[in-house]
Design a protein around this motif. Structure first.
Motif, PDB file in Angstrom:
ATOM      1  N   ALA A  16      -2.079   0.042  -0.634  1.00 30.79           N
ATOM      2  CA  ALA A  16      -2.294   0.404   0.769  1.00 30.79           C
ATOM      3  C   ALA A  16      -0.963   0.757   1.431  1.00 30.79           C
ATOM      4  CB  ALA A  16      -2.992  -0.733   1.501  1.00 30.79           C
ATOM      5  N   GLU A  39       6.528  -8.333  -5.388  1.00 33.49           N
ATOM      6  CA  GLU A  39       6.497  -8.225  -6.857  1.00 33.49           C
ATOM      7  C   GLU A  39       7.759  -7.532  -7.397  1.00 33.49           C
ATOM      8  OE1 GLU A  39       2.798  -7.166  -8.866  1.00 33.49           O
ATOM      9  OE2 GLU A  39       1.815  -7.248  -6.923  1.00 33.49           O
ATOM     10  N   ARG A  46      -3.468  -1.325  -9.540  1.00 39.38           N
ATOM     11  CA  ARG A  46      -3.926  -2.563 -10.187  1.00 39.38           C
ATOM     12  C   ARG A  46      -5.075  -2.368 -11.167  1.00 39.38           C
ATOM     13  NH1 ARG A  46      -1.192  -6.633  -8.131  1.00 39.38           N
ATOM     14  NH2 ARG A  46      -0.476  -6.006  -6.089  1.00 39.38           N
ATOM     15  N   LYS A  51      -7.788  -2.643 -17.697  1.00 39.08           N
ATOM     16  CA  LYS A  51      -8.336  -1.544 -18.510  1.00 39.08           C
ATOM     17  C   LYS A  51      -7.260  -1.090 -19.505  1.00 39.08           C
ATOM     18  CE  LYS A  51     -11.048  -0.322 -14.388  1.00 39.08           C
ATOM     19  NZ  LYS A  51     -10.380  -1.202 -13.423  1.00 39.08           N
ATOM     20  N   VAL A  84       8.246 -10.932   3.028  1.00 34.21           N
ATOM     21  CA  VAL A  84       8.401 -11.125   4.468  1.00 34.21           C
ATOM     22  C   VAL A  84       7.939 -12.551   4.732  1.00 34.21           C
ATOM     23  CG1 VAL A  84       7.619 -10.426   6.755  1.00 34.21           C
ATOM     24  CG2 VAL A  84       8.071  -8.691   5.003  1.00 34.21           C
ATOM     25  N   ARG A 132      -4.012 -10.475 -11.860  1.00 36.96           N
ATOM     26  CA  ARG A 132      -3.832  -9.714 -10.618  1.00 36.96           C
ATOM     27  C   ARG A 132      -2.728  -8.666 -10.778  1.00 36.96           C
ATOM     28  NH1 ARG A 132      -6.719  -8.418  -6.077  1.00 36.96           N
ATOM     29  NH2 ARG A 132      -5.233  -7.504  -4.615  1.00 36.96           N
ATOM     30  N   ASP A 285      -7.087  -4.863   0.989  1.00 33.51           N
ATOM     31  CA  ASP A 285      -7.952  -6.018   0.714  1.00 33.51           C
ATOM     32  C   ASP A 285      -8.017  -7.020   1.866  1.00 33.51           C
ATOM     33  OD1 ASP A 285      -8.231  -4.928  -1.797  1.00 33.51           O
ATOM     34  OD2 ASP A 285      -7.458  -6.650  -2.898  1.00 33.51           O
ATOM     35  N   TRP A 304      -9.972  -0.263  -4.786  1.00 35.34           N
ATOM     36  CA  TRP A 304      -8.869   0.669  -4.876  1.00 35.34           C
ATOM     37  C   TRP A 304      -8.973   1.794  -3.838  1.00 35.34           C
ATOM     38  CZ3 TRP A 304      -7.944   5.757  -5.499  1.00 35.34           C
ATOM     39  CH2 TRP A 304      -6.655   6.134  -5.906  1.00 35.34           C
ATOM     40  N   TYR A 332     -15.343   1.896  -8.153  1.00 35.92           N
ATOM     41  CA  TYR A 332     -15.750   2.149  -9.529  1.00 35.92           C
ATOM     42  C   TYR A 332     -15.350   0.944 -10.371  1.00 35.92           C
ATOM     43  CZ  TYR A 332     -10.827   2.869 -10.321  1.00 35.92           C
ATOM     44  OH  TYR A 332      -9.487   2.644 -10.402  1.00 35.92           O
TER      45      TYR A 332
HETATM   46  C1  LIG Z   1      -7.170  -6.423 -12.526  1.00 43.73           C
HETATM   47  C2  LIG Z   1      -7.738  -5.645 -11.382  1.00 43.73           C
HETATM   48  C3  LIG Z   1      -8.585  -4.583 -11.628  1.00 43.73           C
HETATM   49  C4  LIG Z   1      -9.119  -3.857 -10.579  1.00 43.73           C
HETATM   50  N1  LIG Z   1      -9.960  -2.831 -10.859  1.00 43.73           N
HETATM   51  C5  LIG Z   1     -10.523  -2.146  -9.838  1.00 43.73           C
HETATM   52  C6  LIG Z   1     -11.414  -1.073 -10.106  1.00 43.73           C
HETATM   53  O1  LIG Z   1     -11.716  -0.769 -11.242  1.00 43.73           O
HETATM   54  N2  LIG Z   1     -11.947  -0.403  -9.068  1.00 43.73           N
HETATM   55  C7  LIG Z   1     -11.639  -0.717  -7.774  1.00 43.73           C
HETATM   56  O2  LIG Z   1     -12.162  -0.079  -6.862  1.00 43.73           O
HETATM   57  N3  LIG Z   1     -10.770  -1.733  -7.472  1.00 43.73           N
HETATM   58  C8  LIG Z   1     -10.219  -2.446  -8.481  1.00 43.73           C
HETATM   59  N4  LIG Z   1      -9.351  -3.470  -8.210  1.00 43.73           N
HETATM   60  C9  LIG Z   1      -9.050  -3.797  -6.797  1.00 43.73           C
HETATM   61  C10 LIG Z   1      -7.890  -2.961  -6.249  1.00 43.73           C
HETATM   62  O3  LIG Z   1      -6.860  -2.896  -7.179  1.00 43.73           O
HETATM   63  C11 LIG Z   1      -7.419  -3.588  -4.941  1.00 43.73           C
HETATM   64  O4  LIG Z   1      -8.472  -3.476  -4.027  1.00 43.73           O
HETATM   65  C12 LIG Z   1      -6.175  -2.922  -4.383  1.00 43.73           C
HETATM   66  O5  LIG Z   1      -5.105  -3.050  -5.259  1.00 43.73           O
HETATM   67  C13 LIG Z   1      -5.808  -3.517  -3.035  1.00 43.73           C
HETATM   68  O6  LIG Z   1      -4.600  -2.976  -2.600  1.00 43.73           O
HETATM   69  P1  LIG Z   1      -3.775  -3.683  -1.439  1.00 43.73           P
HETATM   70  O7  LIG Z   1      -2.605  -2.813  -1.193  1.00 43.73           O
HETATM   71  O8  LIG Z   1      -4.661  -4.056  -0.323  1.00 43.73           O
HETATM   72  O9  LIG Z   1      -3.323  -5.087  -2.043  1.00 43.73           O
HETATM   73  P2  LIG Z   1      -2.446  -5.451  -3.310  1.00 43.73           P
HETATM   74  O10 LIG Z   1      -2.579  -4.406  -4.344  1.00 43.73           O
HETATM   75  O11 LIG Z   1      -2.810  -6.854  -3.658  1.00 43.73           O
HETATM   76  O12 LIG Z   1      -0.964  -5.428  -2.761  1.00 43.73           O
HETATM   77  C14 LIG Z   1      -0.471  -6.395  -1.882  1.00 43.73           C
HETATM   78  C15 LIG Z   1       0.959  -6.684  -2.260  1.00 43.73           C
HETATM   79  O13 LIG Z   1       1.585  -7.378  -1.189  1.00 43.73           O
HETATM   80  C16 LIG Z   1       2.425  -8.382  -1.743  1.00 43.73           C
HETATM   81  N5  LIG Z   1       2.657  -9.395  -0.699  1.00 43.73           N
HETATM   82  C17 LIG Z   1       1.824 -10.353  -0.249  1.00 43.73           C
HETATM   83  N6  LIG Z   1       2.385 -11.046   0.734  1.00 43.73           N
HETATM   84  C18 LIG Z   1       3.617 -10.524   0.916  1.00 43.73           C
HETATM   85  C19 LIG Z   1       4.697 -10.825   1.790  1.00 43.73           C
HETATM   86  N7  LIG Z   1       4.607 -11.803   2.707  1.00 43.73           N
HETATM   87  N8  LIG Z   1       5.823 -10.103   1.688  1.00 43.73           N
HETATM   88  C20 LIG Z   1       5.927  -9.089   0.787  1.00 43.73           C
HETATM   89  N9  LIG Z   1       4.944  -8.760  -0.071  1.00 43.73           N
HETATM   90  C21 LIG Z   1       3.808  -9.472   0.000  1.00 43.73           C
HETATM   91  C22 LIG Z   1       1.654  -8.885  -2.921  1.00 43.73           C
HETATM   92  O14 LIG Z   1       2.490  -9.550  -3.831  1.00 43.73           O
HETATM   93  C23 LIG Z   1       1.123  -7.550  -3.492  1.00 43.73           C
HETATM   94  O15 LIG Z   1       2.041  -6.966  -4.353  1.00 43.73           O
HETATM   95  C24 LIG Z   1      -8.804  -4.208  -9.238  1.00 43.73           C
HETATM   96  C25 LIG Z   1      -7.952  -5.293  -8.997  1.00 43.73           C
HETATM   97  C26 LIG Z   1      -7.421  -6.019 -10.039  1.00 43.73           C
HETATM   98  C27 LIG Z   1      -6.519  -7.180  -9.763  1.00 43.73           C
END
Ligand SMILES: Cc1cc2nc3c(=O)[nH]c(=O)nc-3n(C[C@H](O)[C@H](O)[C@H](O)COP(=O)(O)OP(=O)(O)OC[C@H]3O[C@@H](n4cnc5c(N)ncnc54)[C@H](O)[C@@H]3O)c2cc1C
Length: 423
Positions: A16, A39, A46, A51, A84, A132, A285, A304, A332
């Protein structure tokens, strides 16, 4: 005392935030864009973790959101391995784990979600994995290298996808889950059973309607897990375990900063993805937003495509465009090379399902309706149906009997269902 000022502070190193940074620059943002992520890796996709990357079919670079040089080319500052640790929304400052204090004009919080950890007897044993991050995928791949039997706890996306990947890696995968059928919580028992049979037909063993009680070692003092004991009395041999017991939105930072939290556990946002603090947005998320295409209902999803599109909407609104988030949520899931499901919706509840196509042939779309209105559609092998699903979800027409029959009739043109056609 501020150490520095930035125009745009993006908190969280996931999809995001990354897509928000991309759209800020693409739409002409001037000034500093700083992305801070906890990270070690730069932002990546992710989904690869369960996969191709897990199976060793993808390099470490393939899941990356963009290649390393892209960030500097775009003049986006990327701070990895940095958290943060605090936000002062009145002073508009953020504290970093590096002890720096950063002042910001606009901010995005996209801290994602954390896996739900199981606190049962034996949970400290080695070879019990959660998934994760890329690092978790590395640990599972290494951990199962010599394993024969791997037990998956949970019958949802992670459990099913990892079971499929491990089977393709030559392992014997066994799922233990509370549900009566895999994936049934999101899609209902009929479709859930279809996916379960697909997994079973490729050699995955599924124990439904059961629950983990404890883990046991082999008694040799090696510290390694050897058995999974279920409440139903099963004793399953396990050289390794992967737990897929869901996630919880990571709202700790937001909550401490005083942002409002919604009933779905996310940071409460309006239809522009703006939080209760002006100029501070949320995405992905942990974002619970007012969805205009769902009549203003609060929606929070862990997918995703949702995180990707949130990033764009948040960027546009950080630039003052005042646009609602109007994308129909899509996701998906891929079961090895056995097939892929796709879904638009979401239907949190439904009172009718209509099946188009055939489960036996492995080519179908299942429509989810509530009070005669299409709320969601899941497809396996019929991706073209999804655009009709999006149109019907947005159109919200109450469908009469003829229209509902047409949804389920492969001979009927879906374009004729809804306003202007069968209704
Ligand atoms: C193994 C796996 C398989 C998946 N497969 C699918 C799929 O097939 N299809 C699908 O639609 N979705 C899938 N998803 C879900 C999808 O990947 C997530 O919905 C998406 O990654 C969410 O993105 P995000 O940016 O909201 O959060 P994230 O990707 O979780 O990123 C958030 C980041 O913020 C960091 N963070 C947290 N707090 C702090 C802080 N205070 N300071 C700095 N950094 C911080 C975290 O460490 C993390 O790196 C899957 C998820 C996983 C784990």
């Amino acid at each position: 005392m501020r150490d520095r000022e930035v125009d745009y502070l993006l908190i969280g190193g996931g999809l995001a935030s990354a897509n928000c940074a991309r759209w800020l620059r693409q739409e002409g943002a001037e000034g500093d864009v700083l992305l801070v992520g906890r990270e070690p890796d730069p932002p990546y996709n992710r989904p690869d973790c369960s996969k191709g990357y897990l199976r060793g079919a993808e390099s470490r670079e393939e899941p990356l959101f963009r290649p390393d040089e892209w960030w500097s080319e775009q003049d986006i500052e990327l701070l990895t391995r940095t958290s943060v640790t605090g936000l002062d929304l009145d002073a508009r400052t953020a504290k970093l784990s590096s002890k720096q204090e950063v002042g910001f004009d606009k901010a995005l919080i996209a801290t994602g979600a954390n896996v739900r950890r199981l606190n049962v007897e034996g949970c400290e044993l080695e070879q019990i994995h959660y998934l994760r991050t890329l690092g978790n995928a590395d640990a599972i791949r290494d951990g199962v290298a010599d394993a024969e039997q791997v037990v998956l706890i949970g019958g949802s996306y992670i459990g099913c996808e990892v079971a499929a990947s491990l089977t393709l890696m030559g392992k014997r995968a066994t799922i233990v889950m509370q549900e009566q059928a895999t994936l049934e919580r999101g899609f209902g028992p009929r479709v859930g059973r279809f996916f379960q049979e697909l997994l079973e037909s490729h050699g995955v063993t599924v124990h439904a309607g059961d629950e983990l009680e404890r883990f046991e070692g082999d008694g040799s003092g090696s510290g390694q897990v050897a058995k999974v004991i279920t409440r139903g009395g099963l004793e399953l041999a396990a050289d390794a375990v992967v737990v897929g017991a869901g996630v919880t939105p990571d709202v700790q930072l937001a909550q401490r900063a005083g942002l409002q939290i919604g009933e779905r556990g996310g940071v409460l946002c309006d239809s522009r993805l703006q939080t209760s603090a002006p100029g501070v947005f949320a995405a992905g998320d942990m974002c619970e937003y007012e969805s205009v295409i769902h009549d203003g209902a609060r929606v929070r999803l862990e997918h995703w495509d949702v995180a990707f599109n949130h990033g764009k909407t948040a960027a546009l609104n950080m630039l003052g465009r005042d646009v609602p988030h109007e994308t129909v949520p899509y996701f998906y899931s891929v079961l090895g090379d056995w097939g892929e499901l796709e879904y638009v919706g979401p239907a949190y509840e439904w009172d009718e399902e209509v099946l188009r196509g055939s489960l036996d042939d492995g080519s179908f779309t299942n429509w989810y309706l509530q009070d005669g209105t299409v709320k969601a559609a899941l497809t396996f092998g019929r991706s073209d149906d999804l655009d009709h699903g999006r149109r019907l979800i947005v159109g919200k027409a109450v469908l009469g009997e003829a229209a509902r029959a047409a949804l389920g009739d492969l001979g009927a043109d879906l374009a004729t269902v809804g306003p202007g056609g069968h209704s």
